[in-house]
Design a protein around this motif. Structure first.
Motif, PDB file in Angstrom:
ATOM      1  N   ILE A 136      55.801  51.537  39.268  1.00 58.71           N
ATOM      2  CA  ILE A 136      54.607  51.039  40.003  1.00 58.71           C
ATOM      3  C   ILE A 136      54.791  49.682  41.208  1.00 58.71           C
ATOM      4  O   ILE A 136      55.784  49.406  41.173  1.00 58.71           O
ATOM      5  N   ALA A 137      53.952  49.704  42.025  1.00 61.86           N
ATOM      6  CA  ALA A 137      54.089  48.676  43.137  1.00 61.86           C
ATOM      7  C   ALA A 137      53.784  47.350  42.691  1.00 61.86           C
ATOM      8  O   ALA A 137      53.046  47.132  41.832  1.00 61.86           O
ATOM      9  N   VAL A 138      54.446  46.269  43.223  1.00 58.26           N
ATOM     10  CA  VAL A 138      54.293  45.274  43.259  1.00 58.26           C
ATOM     11  C   VAL A 138      53.535  44.362  44.357  1.00 58.26           C
ATOM     12  O   VAL A 138      54.080  44.578  45.471  1.00 58.26           O
ATOM     13  N   TRP A 139      52.439  44.088  44.264  1.00 54.96           N
ATOM     14  CA  TRP A 139      51.839  43.251  45.290  1.00 54.96           C
ATOM     15  C   TRP A 139      51.641  41.904  45.427  1.00 54.96           C
ATOM     16  O   TRP A 139      51.679  41.133  44.424  1.00 54.96           O
ATOM     17  N   ASP A 165      49.479  47.093  36.050  1.00 53.73           N
ATOM     18  CA  ASP A 165      49.644  46.632  34.798  1.00 53.73           C
ATOM     19  C   ASP A 165      48.544  45.424  34.539  1.00 53.73           C
ATOM     20  O   ASP A 165      47.834  45.491  33.281  1.00 53.73           O
ATOM     21  N   SER A 207      56.446  50.081  34.988  1.00 50.75           N
ATOM     22  CA  SER A 207      55.419  49.973  34.199  1.00 50.75           C
ATOM     23  C   SER A 207      55.527  49.487  32.783  1.00 50.75           C
ATOM     24  O   SER A 207      56.531  50.148  32.177  1.00 50.75           O
ATOM     25  N   THR A 230      50.518  43.637  39.503  1.00 49.78           N
ATOM     26  CA  THR A 230      50.832  45.014  39.403  1.00 49.78           C
ATOM     27  C   THR A 230      49.397  45.802  39.059  1.00 49.78           C
ATOM     28  O   THR A 230      48.673  45.170  38.269  1.00 49.78           O
ATOM     29  N   THR A 258      52.006  37.358  42.603  1.00 51.52           N
ATOM     30  CA  THR A 258      52.081  38.718  42.613  1.00 51.52           C
ATOM     31  C   THR A 258      51.579  39.306  41.620  1.00 51.52           C
ATOM     32  O   THR A 258      51.266  38.856  40.520  1.00 51.52           O
ATOM     33  N   TYR A 287      58.739  47.238  43.831  1.00 54.90           N
ATOM     34  CA  TYR A 287      58.505  48.133  42.751  1.00 54.90           C
ATOM     35  C   TYR A 287      59.030  47.675  41.482  1.00 54.90           C
ATOM     36  O   TYR A 287      60.020  47.095  41.514  1.00 54.90           O
TER      37      TYR A 287
END
Length: 170
Positions: A121-124, A73, A111, A71, A69, A108
């Protein structure tokens, strides 16, 4: 890209989403207009900041492939933006990758960058490893810009900057 359906939850418990009668319909309309504006701004960033968006996309995919994963950041730590470019341009990176089926939204977090003020912020996560590796192979870093390439220097044509944008370039 179609607008996401109205959801009666927030990625963070600090944000309240009103569900009173009639409010959801208005929020749907407001959300659709907000998404349209966001998508137009991100398209402009992808066009006029192509070098930096590509670097951000490559950093995001690399981080997800290495750690599972990632972000914004992680991207900000990996991409060394010039000091006069606004870091919010990195937000243009994940959308196209997710739309292409390479990434998926996992959740999410807040940050950890002080400049983001603990924003959500999103976690991908990785959706398709083979496709991500192929994308990285087929989309190398773009070359640095020459001094004369003004198209990359001006995002919005604005003669009078607002207090919030004075001195910043997106």
């Amino acid at each position: 890209m179609t607008a996401a359906p109205f959801r009666q939850f927030s990625p963070d418990p600090l944000f309240h989403v009103s569900t009173s009668t009639g409010t959801a319909r208005r929020q749907d309309l407001d959300a659709a207009e907000g998404e349209r504006r966001r998508d137009a701004a991100l398209d402009l960033l992808r066009e006029r900041r192509a070098v930096w968006v590509r670097r951000a996309q490559r950093a995001l995919l690399t981080a997800v492939l290495e750690r599972g994963t990632a972000t914004a950041d992680d991207v900000a730590a990996a991409v060394d933006l010039p000091p006069d470019l606004d870091g919010r341009l990195l937000g243009a990176a994940p959308g196209a990758l997710a739309h292409a089926g390479l990434l998926e939204l996992c959740g999410y977090v807040r940050s950890t960058r002080p400049t983001r003020h603990a924003s959500v912020i999103a976690v991908w996560g990785l959706a398709d490893a083979a496709a991500a590796l192929a994308w990285l192979r087929d989309n190398p870093d773009l070359p640095d810009l020459d001094e004369g390439e003004q198209r990359q220097l001006t995002l919005f044509e604005c003669e009078t900057p607002t207090a919030g944008t004075a001195g910043a370039r997106f």
